[in-house]
Design a protein around this motif. Sequence first.
Motif, PDB file in Angstrom:
ATOM      1  N   LYS A  62       0.807  -1.187   0.113  1.00 28.18           N
ATOM      2  CA  LYS A  62       0.030   0.005  -0.011  1.00 28.18           C
ATOM      3  C   LYS A  62       0.879   1.362  -0.004  1.00 28.18           C
ATOM      4  O   LYS A  62       0.551   2.197  -0.845  1.00 28.18           O
ATOM      5  CB  LYS A  62      -1.004   0.044   1.414  1.00 28.18           C
ATOM      6  CG  LYS A  62      -1.922  -1.156   1.140  1.00 28.18           C
ATOM      7  CD  LYS A  62      -2.741  -1.130   2.386  1.00 28.18           C
ATOM      8  CE  LYS A  62      -3.854  -2.315   2.687  1.00 28.18           C
ATOM      9  NZ  LYS A  62      -4.533  -2.285   3.768  1.00 28.18           N
ATOM     10  N   ARG A  63       2.118   1.173   0.813  1.00 31.97           N
ATOM     11  CA  ARG A  63       2.812   2.427   0.717  1.00 31.97           C
ATOM     12  C   ARG A  63       4.339   1.873   0.697  1.00 31.97           C
ATOM     13  O   ARG A  63       4.866   0.878   1.250  1.00 31.97           O
ATOM     14  CB  ARG A  63       2.849   2.916   2.118  1.00 31.97           C
ATOM     15  CG  ARG A  63       1.408   3.765   2.122  1.00 31.97           C
ATOM     16  CD  ARG A  63       1.014   4.189   3.623  1.00 31.97           C
ATOM     17  NE  ARG A  63       0.539   3.093   4.697  1.00 31.97           N
ATOM     18  CZ  ARG A  63       0.131   3.209   5.576  1.00 31.97           C
ATOM     19  NH1 ARG A  63      -0.014   4.167   6.215  1.00 31.97           N
ATOM     20  NH2 ARG A  63      -0.165   1.951   6.383  1.00 31.97           N
ATOM     21  N   VAL A  64       5.200   2.480   0.006  1.00 33.19           N
ATOM     22  CA  VAL A  64       6.523   2.181   0.112  1.00 33.19           C
ATOM     23  C   VAL A  64       7.357   3.543   0.206  1.00 33.19           C
ATOM     24  O   VAL A  64       7.339   4.610  -0.428  1.00 33.19           O
ATOM     25  CB  VAL A  64       6.881   1.844  -1.598  1.00 33.19           C
ATOM     26  CG1 VAL A  64       8.445   1.379  -1.809  1.00 33.19           C
ATOM     27  CG2 VAL A  64       6.092   0.467  -2.166  1.00 33.19           C
ATOM     28  N   ALA A  65       8.453   3.301   1.182  1.00 36.93           N
ATOM     29  CA  ALA A  65       9.334   4.295   1.479  1.00 36.93           C
ATOM     30  C   ALA A  65      10.778   3.934   1.060  1.00 36.93           C
ATOM     31  O   ALA A  65      10.951   2.583   1.301  1.00 36.93           O
ATOM     32  CB  ALA A  65       9.210   4.939   2.667  1.00 36.93           C
ATOM     33  N   VAL A  66      11.581   4.695   0.545  1.00 39.94           N
ATOM     34  CA  VAL A  66      12.993   4.515   0.498  1.00 39.94           C
ATOM     35  C   VAL A  66      13.881   5.334   1.364  1.00 39.94           C
ATOM     36  O   VAL A  66      13.664   6.543   1.477  1.00 39.94           O
ATOM     37  CB  VAL A  66      13.387   4.848  -0.774  1.00 39.94           C
ATOM     38  CG1 VAL A  66      15.114   4.710  -0.948  1.00 39.94           C
ATOM     39  CG2 VAL A  66      12.828   4.108  -1.844  1.00 39.94           C
ATOM     40  N   LEU A  67      14.420   4.880   2.410  1.00 36.98           N
ATOM     41  CA  LEU A  67      15.292   5.313   3.477  1.00 36.98           C
ATOM     42  C   LEU A  67      16.503   5.541   3.199  1.00 36.98           C
ATOM     43  O   LEU A  67      17.355   4.376   3.300  1.00 36.98           O
ATOM     44  CB  LEU A  67      14.943   4.806   4.741  1.00 36.98           C
ATOM     45  CG  LEU A  67      13.369   4.805   5.183  1.00 36.98           C
ATOM     46  CD1 LEU A  67      12.991   3.609   6.397  1.00 36.98           C
ATOM     47  CD2 LEU A  67      12.837   5.880   5.665  1.00 36.98           C
ATOM     48  N   CYS A  99      13.680  -3.618   4.572  1.00 37.07           N
ATOM     49  CA  CYS A  99      14.839  -4.725   3.919  1.00 37.07           C
ATOM     50  C   CYS A  99      15.713  -3.773   3.094  1.00 37.07           C
ATOM     51  O   CYS A  99      15.471  -2.883   2.545  1.00 37.07           O
ATOM     52  CB  CYS A  99      14.187  -5.673   2.760  1.00 37.07           C
ATOM     53  SG  CYS A  99      15.147  -6.519   1.716  1.00 37.07           S
ATOM     54  N   GLY A 100      17.063  -4.138   3.224  1.00 32.19           N
ATOM     55  CA  GLY A 100      18.155  -3.253   2.496  1.00 32.19           C
ATOM     56  C   GLY A 100      19.467  -3.750   2.843  1.00 32.19           C
ATOM     57  O   GLY A 100      19.775  -5.019   3.136  1.00 32.19           O
ATOM     58  N   VAL A 150       8.189  -1.397   3.400  1.00 30.48           N
ATOM     59  CA  VAL A 150       6.887  -1.531   2.709  1.00 30.48           C
ATOM     60  C   VAL A 150       5.764  -2.041   3.858  1.00 30.48           C
ATOM     61  O   VAL A 150       6.040  -2.655   4.717  1.00 30.48           O
ATOM     62  CB  VAL A 150       7.019  -2.564   1.614  1.00 30.48           C
ATOM     63  CG1 VAL A 150       7.951  -2.245   0.608  1.00 30.48           C
ATOM     64  CG2 VAL A 150       7.613  -4.027   2.247  1.00 30.48           C
ATOM     65  N   ASP A 151       4.436  -1.661   3.536  1.00 25.31           N
ATOM     66  CA  ASP A 151       3.457  -2.422   4.089  1.00 25.31           C
ATOM     67  C   ASP A 151       2.421  -3.589   3.181  1.00 25.31           C
ATOM     68  O   ASP A 151       3.096  -3.807   2.224  1.00 25.31           O
ATOM     69  CB  ASP A 151       2.753  -1.563   4.728  1.00 25.31           C
ATOM     70  CG  ASP A 151       1.813  -0.465   3.996  1.00 25.31           C
ATOM     71  OD1 ASP A 151       1.958  -0.787   2.646  1.00 25.31           O
ATOM     72  OD2 ASP A 151       1.308   0.372   4.284  1.00 25.31           O
ATOM     73  N   GLY A 152       1.557  -3.787   3.864  1.00 28.34           N
ATOM     74  CA  GLY A 152       0.517  -4.836   2.789  1.00 28.34           C
ATOM     75  C   GLY A 152       1.057  -5.972   2.595  1.00 28.34           C
ATOM     76  O   GLY A 152       1.700  -6.596   3.613  1.00 28.34           O
ATOM     77  N   ASP A 153       0.676  -6.525   1.415  1.00 25.80           N
ATOM     78  CA  ASP A 153       0.894  -7.954   1.423  1.00 25.80           C
ATOM     79  C   ASP A 153       2.335  -8.194   1.111  1.00 25.80           C
ATOM     80  O   ASP A 153       2.856  -9.250   1.258  1.00 25.80           O
ATOM     81  CB  ASP A 153       0.124  -8.277  -0.171  1.00 25.80           C
ATOM     82  CG  ASP A 153      -1.480  -8.442   0.339  1.00 25.80           C
ATOM     83  OD1 ASP A 153      -1.849  -8.739   1.265  1.00 25.80           O
ATOM     84  OD2 ASP A 153      -2.110  -8.417  -0.907  1.00 25.80           O
ATOM     85  N   ALA A 154       3.154  -7.058   0.536  1.00 23.69           N
ATOM     86  CA  ALA A 154       4.816  -7.143   0.474  1.00 23.69           C
ATOM     87  C   ALA A 154       5.239  -7.531   1.771  1.00 23.69           C
ATOM     88  O   ALA A 154       6.377  -8.331   1.870  1.00 23.69           O
ATOM     89  CB  ALA A 154       5.091  -5.715  -0.223  1.00 23.69           C
ATOM     90  N   ALA A 155       4.861  -6.573   2.790  1.00 28.55           N
ATOM     91  CA  ALA A 155       5.305  -6.975   4.157  1.00 28.55           C
ATOM     92  C   ALA A 155       5.082  -8.191   4.938  1.00 28.55           C
ATOM     93  O   ALA A 155       5.653  -9.024   5.579  1.00 28.55           O
ATOM     94  CB  ALA A 155       4.816  -5.681   5.160  1.00 28.55           C
ATOM     95  N   SER A 156       3.799  -8.830   4.559  1.00 29.71           N
ATOM     96  CA  SER A 156       3.239 -10.106   4.897  1.00 29.71           C
ATOM     97  C   SER A 156       4.235 -11.098   4.277  1.00 29.71           C
ATOM     98  O   SER A 156       4.687 -12.097   4.937  1.00 29.71           O
ATOM     99  CB  SER A 156       1.937 -10.450   4.536  1.00 29.71           C
ATOM    100  OG  SER A 156       1.636 -11.575   4.862  1.00 29.71           O
ATOM    101  N   ALA A 157       4.526 -10.928   2.942  1.00 23.53           N
ATOM    102  CA  ALA A 157       5.446 -11.938   2.361  1.00 23.53           C
ATOM    103  C   ALA A 157       6.967 -11.800   2.823  1.00 23.53           C
ATOM    104  O   ALA A 157       7.374 -13.015   3.244  1.00 23.53           O
ATOM    105  CB  ALA A 157       5.617 -11.649   0.907  1.00 23.53           C
TER     106      ALA A 157
END
Length: 560
Positions: free
Chosen positions: A56-61, A178-179, A218-225
């Motif tokens: 749902k949301r993606v951030a680059v830190l 992740c990074g 990341v959140d949503g299904d990507a975070a769940s995976a």
Amino acid sequence: MPATAHHPDMAPMKPDFSARSADIAQARSSRAGIQEPVAGPVLQPGLTCWRTERAKRVAVLIDGADYFLAARAAMERARQSILLVGWDIDPRMRLDPDSPETLGRFLARLMCGRPGLHVRALKWDMPFPIALDHPHEPLERLDHDTGPRLNARLDGELPVGAAQHQKLLVIDDALAFCGGIDFSFDRWDTSEHRDDDPRRLCPNGRPYAPRHDVMMMVDGDAASALSELARERWRCATGETLEPCPPPDTDRPDQDPWPDCPLPDCARPVLTDARIGISRTMPATGDLAAIRESEALTFAAIAAAKRTIYLENQYFASARVAAALARRLAEPDGPEVVLVVSMESPSWFDRMAMDTPRSVALRRLREADRFGRLRAMTPVTEQGGRVIVHSKVVAVDGRLLRIGSSNLNNRSMGYDSECDLTIEAPREAGPERDRAEAAIMGVRNRLLAEHMGIDQTRLEMEIQATGSLVGAIGRLCRHSGRRLADLPAVDPSLTEQAFAALRIADPDDPEEAWAPWKRLPPRPRSALRAAATALLTVGLAAGVWSAIRTERAKARPPRD
């Protein structure tokens, strides 16, 4: 603990065989460094990635200060689970150097204040002598001194010599990072990379050098995976199966896992409703085949590039990656290639094992660069000091952005465990593709502007004016102050070439890890093969003689 590691038992999604056969052949031939044009999507589940999921949301830190601020804020919202997986996890480090609270005390405080919260930390069981600089004892003491809801473990279940190199933080199975950044004592730094920042201190009070790195949130299904991946790594290392957390009620603000912190990257995610590819590396163990999705993704991304390939990495030691880039540089209308790495590795061992093959790889790129489309550069501080580049970033045109733990060396292709996240712009024209392309190029330009010490808008105006990333860099590069400097051209000697060919400490997989003779150059390159063979023979002879002397010393009677 189980005797051997196991790969995640989550079956990869069925590949889309409607794609061109060339795409599939590219991924399968990546180990040989073979390139074929990529016409379909680069992200192919089961080939270049494990699966793709929506965030749902993606951030680059960018850099440790921002990552640790966001991670702290996110962990403070945790209700059920905090799971850390890393190359190193040091409870003595501080998320905020202006606060006396260490990571260990922070986690213990969270656990004590929330009866339903479980904290788990999994660190690679690194061998001597690496453990001298990154000791296990602080983590083991944290595990011993806290209650049963805070568990710290060491992961020693990969093949001998292989490293657990994934860097994951998963919170309530609903938010994931992740990074390239570990929770280690020398990872914090701001994007200013000041020469003498008094906050950059090791636990013993010793200052450490400026360091650049990148994470994705990341959140949503990507975070769940990613939570599935992290829980499986925990099971492999400890034998304990963790149950998934119940999903949060995102309609309730108090259950939104997204960190509430002042960072612009948290307040304004770089993308929303984005498809994220998750790629892994895992060495073969027992009857289980190796997982080499990140490797396949690297070569597919290079093949897919039309205008620009931007690479930031801790290492550039893979001869096969260098060969793939050299082929693209040799094309009359191929892409520009911008490589950003450290001037040199911080440790003497890495300088020997990784910087020597890098000089060979860079020479190959320079020889192929007949059309002037290559810039190999390193960031420099305001006073001319060196910045350690630890990030692992690949940006191709406005098409693809990968951020993860994989280095551009052989280990990350098939020997160590790795995890990378990739944004790929949709192929269909429309608002979603426009947003993805803008985000991908925006992150790339932000990274470059940071290194060059200039405003991002100025860089983007120059790229538009010149129609060239390399051209814009050439116009805006400064000769003093904060800047990107060209890496010096070094002509490696035959001995250095032989050393690079043997890939000391950088094997491609467990099979060749303890058989260095398998890494000898092919027979047609007779001089290099002879030098490598001589170097290997001398090394083995020295090792045998050292062992004999040690045994003789043990057998010698003690002097009075």
